[in-house]
Enzyme design. Structure first.
Site, PDB file in Angstrom:
ATOM      1  N   ASP A  93       0.236   0.965   1.614  1.00  0.00           N
ATOM      2  CA  ASP A  93       0.517  -0.389   2.091  1.00  0.00           C
ATOM      3  C   ASP A  93       0.719  -0.348   3.613  1.00  0.00           C
ATOM      4  O   ASP A  93       1.502   0.461   4.119  1.00  0.00           O
ATOM      5  CB  ASP A  93       1.800  -0.862   1.388  1.00  0.00           C
ATOM      6  CG  ASP A  93       2.070  -2.341   1.550  1.00  0.00           C
ATOM      7  OD1 ASP A  93       1.111  -3.093   1.798  1.00  0.00           O
ATOM      8  OD2 ASP A  93       3.242  -2.738   1.385  1.00  0.00           O
ATOM      9  N   ASP A 279       7.368  -7.260  -3.160  1.00  0.00           N
ATOM     10  CA  ASP A 279       8.371  -6.216  -2.962  1.00  0.00           C
ATOM     11  C   ASP A 279       9.771  -6.831  -2.940  1.00  0.00           C
ATOM     12  O   ASP A 279      10.663  -6.430  -3.682  1.00  0.00           O
ATOM     13  CB  ASP A 279       8.078  -5.471  -1.634  1.00  0.00           C
ATOM     14  CG  ASP A 279       8.992  -4.277  -1.431  1.00  0.00           C
ATOM     15  OD1 ASP A 279       9.721  -3.906  -2.364  1.00  0.00           O
ATOM     16  OD2 ASP A 279       8.978  -3.695  -0.331  1.00  0.00           O
TER      17      ASP A 279
HETATM   18  P1  13P Z   1       7.312  -9.636   0.059  1.00  0.00           P
HETATM   19  O1  13P Z   1       8.267  -9.264   1.142  1.00  0.00           O
HETATM   20  O2  13P Z   1       7.098 -11.107   0.001  1.00  0.00           O
HETATM   21  O3  13P Z   1       7.715  -9.088  -1.274  1.00  0.00           O
HETATM   22  O4  13P Z   1       5.885  -8.984   0.447  1.00  0.00           O
HETATM   23  C1  13P Z   1       5.617  -7.641   0.190  1.00  0.00           C
HETATM   24  C2  13P Z   1       4.360  -7.182   0.830  1.00  0.00           C
HETATM   25  O5  13P Z   1       3.541  -7.942   1.326  1.00  0.00           O
HETATM   26  C3  13P Z   1       4.100  -5.736   0.836  1.00  0.00           C
HETATM   27  O6  13P Z   1       2.944  -5.410   1.568  1.00  0.00           O
HETATM   28  O1  G3H Z   2       5.200  -5.100   3.441  1.00  0.00           O
HETATM   29  C1  G3H Z   2       6.328  -4.642   3.422  1.00  0.00           C
HETATM   30  C2  G3H Z   2       6.932  -4.041   2.230  1.00  0.00           C
HETATM   31  O2  G3H Z   2       7.902  -4.908   1.703  1.00  0.00           O
HETATM   32  C3  G3H Z   2       7.484  -2.685   2.523  1.00  0.00           C
HETATM   33  O3  G3H Z   2       8.657  -2.702   3.240  1.00  0.00           O
HETATM   34  O4  G3H Z   2       8.536  -0.863   4.951  1.00  0.00           O
HETATM   35  O5  G3H Z   2      10.738  -1.692   4.087  1.00  0.00           O
HETATM   36  O6  G3H Z   2       9.236  -0.326   2.640  1.00  0.00           O
HETATM   37  P1  G3H Z   2       9.332  -1.317   3.783  1.00  0.00           P
HETATM   38 ZN    ZN Z   3       2.589  -6.638   3.278  1.00  0.00          ZN
END
Ligand code: 13P
Ligand code: G3H
Ligand code: ZN
Length: 332
Positions: A93, A279
């Site tokens: 991600d 997330d």
């Molecule tokens: P949210 O913060 O809306 O859950 O989005 C998560 C996300 O886009 C991870 O790449």
């Molecule tokens: O896109 C963001 C996700 O919620 C991941 O967040 O970098 O805190 O793991 P993080």
């Molecule tokens: Zn994202």
């Protein structure tokens, strides 16, 4: 060098094709630890849904990339043990450099995102193209997600002060030059639990913030430009008011929380949007239950008694989303 096939994983190619034509979206749930992985797999096996397990930079820092990819291998075996082999993708991600994407590809990820959305357009094209050339030339084809347009919002490792919607006139050029397999777009979603400023929202009779609608007109324009091409929505948590209230009831402070309403995500999932990233809702669900248990059972000090119920709640939430929001239930 490990290929994702050795871990029992799949890339996103076929999953997205079926999701676009079937009018649903594949859930992309972030995970950082064993309990999140277990909850995701339990929910997706129970609802017979394909799933994308996502690893952010923050997750790699927190849990170690090797542990996470071995957890993904464990996830494949766990699904099998639970009685139903669902397709599982291990996805990077928000990869921000070629090197991070390459490292993930070489250690068993079946899909990567190269997020060049903050770069000037031509630099985004060049970086995304370079990652695609590498990913697609592997013995087992690794799929690549690119991004055009910038999401607002702040998250540990993913931050952007301002948003700018995806420019529909750029998408044909971007997709054809880079050869990406899917495209993340900006139509009003954002990362985290405060997706809009209170002044952008209205309030219902109970004082709950009601956000402005997503820009479906931009999505439609993009779909006209690249018909049937797989589209991704980041920042798609709904920020359930029940969890926010539970967290606040048990001592938390989450002012001005507001997410994307479920009916808008359902509508998006029926279009070419075939991957929806979630997330924050999982974080809220787990925090709500951990706070409740800590408050109601002050004598408890076994972490399993705190995290176990939180895992159960997460599973319930994700099963609900697959069935009622994304439409991915019974598609595995
Ligand atoms: P949210 O913060 O809306 O859950 O989005 C998560 C996300 O886009 C991870 O790449
Ligand atoms: O896109 C963001 C996700 O919620 C991941 O967040 O970098 O805190 O793991 P993080
Ligand atoms: Zn994202």
């Amino acid at each position: 060098m490990t290929s994702y096939r050795e871990l029992g994983l799949v890339n996103t190619k076929d999953l997205f094709k079926k999701a676009v034509s079937g009018g649903y979206a594949i859930p992309a749930y972030n995970f950082n630890n064993m309990e999140q992985m277990q909850a995701i797999i339990q929910a997706c096996v129970e609802t017979k849904s394909p799933v994308i397990l996502q690893v952010s930079a923050g997750a790699r820092k927190y849990a170690n990339q090797n542990i996470l990819r071995n957890m993904a291998r464990g996830a494949v075996e766990y699904a099998h043990e639970l009685g139903y082999d669902i397709p599982i993708v291990l996805h990077l991600d928000h990869g921000d450099t070629f090197e991070i994407c390459k490292d993930c590809i070489e250690t068993g990820f079946s899909s990567v995102m190269i997020d060049g959305s903050h770069l000037p357009y031509e630099e985004n094209v060049a970086l995304t193209k370079r990652v695609c050339e590498f990913a697609h030339s592997q013995k087992d084809y690794v799929t690549v997600e690119g991004e055009l347009g910038v999401l607002a919002g702040v998250e540990d490792e993913v931050s952007s002060e301002h948003s700018s919607y995806t420019e529909p006139s750029e998408v044909v050029d971007f997709v054809s030059k880079t050869k990406v397999d899917s495209l993340a777009i900006s139509i009003g979603t954002s990362h985290g639990r405060t997706k809009f400023k209170p002044e952008q929202c209205t309030k219902d009779a109970n004082g709950i913030l009601i956000p402005p609608p997503l820009r479906f007109d931009i999505l439609e324009e993009i779909e006209k430009q690249i018909p049937g091409f797989p589209i991704v929505l980041h920042g798609s948590s709904s920020v359930p008011v029940e969890y926010v209230q539970m967290i606040e009831k048990f001592g938390g402070r989450l002012a001005d929380s507001v997410g994307i309403p479920e009916d808008q995500l359902r509508k998006a999932a029926k279009s070419a949007v075939c991957k929806i990233n979630i997330d924050s809702d999982g974080r809220l669900a787990m925090t709500a239950i951990i706070r409740k248990v800590l408050s109601e059972q002050p004598e408890e000090f076994d972490p399993r008694k705190l995290i176990g119920p939180a895992r159960d709640e997460l599973k319930k939430l994700y099963a609900y989303k697959n069935q009622n929001v994304l439409g991915s239930a019974n598609q595995a």
